[in-house]
Design a protein around this motif. Structure first.
Motif, PDB file in Angstrom:
ATOM      1  N   ALA A 161       0.841  -1.206   0.000  1.00  0.00           N
ATOM      2  CA  ALA A 161       0.000   0.000   0.000  1.00  0.00           C
ATOM      3  C   ALA A 161       0.871   1.249   0.000  1.00  0.00           C
ATOM      4  CB  ALA A 161      -0.921  -0.006   1.212  1.00  0.00           C
ATOM      5  N   LEU A 162       1.924   1.246   0.776  1.00  0.00           N
ATOM      6  CA  LEU A 162       2.831   2.396   0.819  1.00  0.00           C
ATOM      7  C   LEU A 162       3.511   2.607  -0.534  1.00  0.00           C
ATOM      8  CD1 LEU A 162       4.365   1.900   4.358  1.00  0.00           C
ATOM      9  CD2 LEU A 162       2.975   3.844   3.604  1.00  0.00           C
ATOM     10  N   ARG A 163       3.944   1.529  -1.147  1.00  0.00           N
ATOM     11  CA  ARG A 163       4.617   1.638  -2.449  1.00  0.00           C
ATOM     12  C   ARG A 163       3.678   2.231  -3.502  1.00  0.00           C
ATOM     13  NH1 ARG A 163       7.537  -2.996  -2.890  1.00  0.00           N
ATOM     14  NH2 ARG A 163       9.393  -1.805  -2.460  1.00  0.00           N
ATOM     15  N   ILE A 164       2.475   1.724  -3.560  1.00  0.00           N
ATOM     16  CA  ILE A 164       1.505   2.218  -4.544  1.00  0.00           C
ATOM     17  C   ILE A 164       1.134   3.671  -4.243  1.00  0.00           C
ATOM     18  CG2 ILE A 164      -0.859   1.977  -5.399  1.00  0.00           C
ATOM     19  CD1 ILE A 164      -0.552  -1.046  -4.850  1.00  0.00           C
ATOM     20  N   GLY A 165       0.862   3.943  -2.973  1.00  0.00           N
ATOM     21  CA  GLY A 165       0.461   5.295  -2.589  1.00  0.00           C
ATOM     22  C   GLY A 165       1.519   6.330  -2.901  1.00  0.00           C
ATOM     23  N   MET A 166       2.773   5.997  -2.674  1.00  0.00           N
ATOM     24  CA  MET A 166       3.847   6.955  -2.962  1.00  0.00           C
ATOM     25  C   MET A 166       3.971   7.188  -4.467  1.00  0.00           C
ATOM     26  SD  MET A 166       4.553   7.977  -0.061  1.00  0.00           S
ATOM     27  CE  MET A 166       5.773   9.157  -0.543  1.00  0.00           C
ATOM     28  N   LYS A 167       3.713   6.166  -5.253  1.00  0.00           N
ATOM     29  CA  LYS A 167       3.741   6.338  -6.717  1.00  0.00           C
ATOM     30  C   LYS A 167       2.649   7.311  -7.144  1.00  0.00           C
ATOM     31  CE  LYS A 167       5.541   3.957  -9.499  1.00  0.00           C
ATOM     32  NZ  LYS A 167       6.803   4.014 -10.208  1.00  0.00           N
ATOM     33  N   PHE A 168       1.428   7.090  -6.647  1.00  0.00           N
ATOM     34  CA  PHE A 168       0.331   7.977  -7.022  1.00  0.00           C
ATOM     35  C   PHE A 168       0.472   9.355  -6.380  1.00  0.00           C
ATOM     36  CE2 PHE A 168      -2.003   3.962  -8.104  1.00  0.00           C
ATOM     37  CZ  PHE A 168      -2.078   4.226  -9.466  1.00  0.00           C
ATOM     38  N   GLU A 169       1.115   9.425  -5.247  1.00  0.00           N
ATOM     39  CA  GLU A 169       1.406  10.726  -4.622  1.00  0.00           C
ATOM     40  C   GLU A 169       2.298  11.553  -5.550  1.00  0.00           C
ATOM     41  OE1 GLU A 169       1.598  13.382  -1.107  1.00  0.00           O
ATOM     42  OE2 GLU A 169       0.200  11.930  -1.902  1.00  0.00           O
ATOM     43  N   THR A 170       3.315  10.926  -6.086  1.00  0.00           N
ATOM     44  CA  THR A 170       4.223  11.600  -7.017  1.00  0.00           C
ATOM     45  C   THR A 170       3.499  12.016  -8.292  1.00  0.00           C
ATOM     46  OG1 THR A 170       6.083  10.322  -6.151  1.00  0.00           O
ATOM     47  CG2 THR A 170       6.375  11.341  -8.321  1.00  0.00           C
ATOM     48  N   ILE A 171       2.694  11.124  -8.826  1.00  0.00           N
ATOM     49  CA  ILE A 171       1.942  11.429 -10.052  1.00  0.00           C
ATOM     50  C   ILE A 171       0.988  12.597  -9.805  1.00  0.00           C
ATOM     51  CG2 ILE A 171       0.279  10.555 -11.731  1.00  0.00           C
ATOM     52  CD1 ILE A 171       3.162   9.399 -11.963  1.00  0.00           C
ATOM     53  N   GLY A 172       0.321  12.595  -8.656  1.00  0.00           N
ATOM     54  CA  GLY A 172      -0.587  13.694  -8.326  1.00  0.00           C
ATOM     55  C   GLY A 172       0.123  15.037  -8.311  1.00  0.00           C
ATOM     56  N   LEU A 173       1.303  15.072  -7.714  1.00  0.00           N
ATOM     57  CA  LEU A 173       2.068  16.320  -7.675  1.00  0.00           C
ATOM     58  C   LEU A 173       2.511  16.735  -9.074  1.00  0.00           C
ATOM     59  CD1 LEU A 173       3.365  18.596  -6.063  1.00  0.00           C
ATOM     60  CD2 LEU A 173       5.365  17.125  -5.746  1.00  0.00           C
TER      61      LEU A 173
END
Length: 164
Positions: free
Chosen positions: A83-95
């Motif tokens: 979950a952390l790995r996926i979330g950080m990927k989408f966090e970066t994409i969102g920014l």
């Protein structure tokens, strides 16, 4: 034709040359901007080919939507890591989308559905984690991205294989 006429013609040609140069410069600027955007989209797409991300996505999408923080923490540790790995990927994409580096429509076409699927599974966990850790910005850009996708109707969009 006298000298005055020749000077006028040269001045007109000089002005036309400057205008043409400006036009070429603007076209080049637009071309460079489009190339940067296309490269950002390609890099974004390439980043989702990562073996660790793919495995994390596979693992998380086996879970039911709406799990609580306690339910996720009671699972094997690999689920929280995924979950952390996926979330950080989408966090970066969102920014990157917010900053205008990656266009929202390209991201939406690329992984919008996947972002929504994962968010439905981890949303409660994210909210509870923010409260437990007093970390209100935990995955803020991922949530921002989800909100934009919902505003655009991504959740109800016809799949490409049917639409096109």
């Amino acid at each position: 034709m006298n000298l005055n006429d020749i000077v006028n013609i040269v001045q007109i040609l000089g002005i036309l040359a400057v205008i043409y140069s400006l036009w070429i410069g603007l076209k080049q600027f637009k071309l460079n901007r489009n190339q940067r955007r296309d490269l950002a989209i390609m890099e974004c797409a390439r980043s989702f080919e990562d073996k660790e991300f793919t495995e994390a996505y596979r693992l998380i999408t086996t879970l039911e939507p709406g799990l609580t923080k306690e339910q996720i923490e009671n699972l094997d540790e690999e689920y929280e890591i995924a979950a952390l790995r996926i979330g950080m990927k989408f966090e970066t994409i969102g920014l990157l989308v917010y900053k205008g580096v990656v266009p929202l429509d390209a991201m939406e076409d690329l992984v919008g559905g996947a972002a929504l699927v994962v968010w439905k599974i981890v949303e409660n966990w994210v909210i509870e984690t923010r409260i437990d850790r007093s970390h209100s910005t935990f995955w803020e850009w991922y949530q921002w991205l989800i909100d934009r996708l919902i505003e655009r109707g991504e959740a109800n969009r016809t799949p490409a294989y049917l639409a096109y």
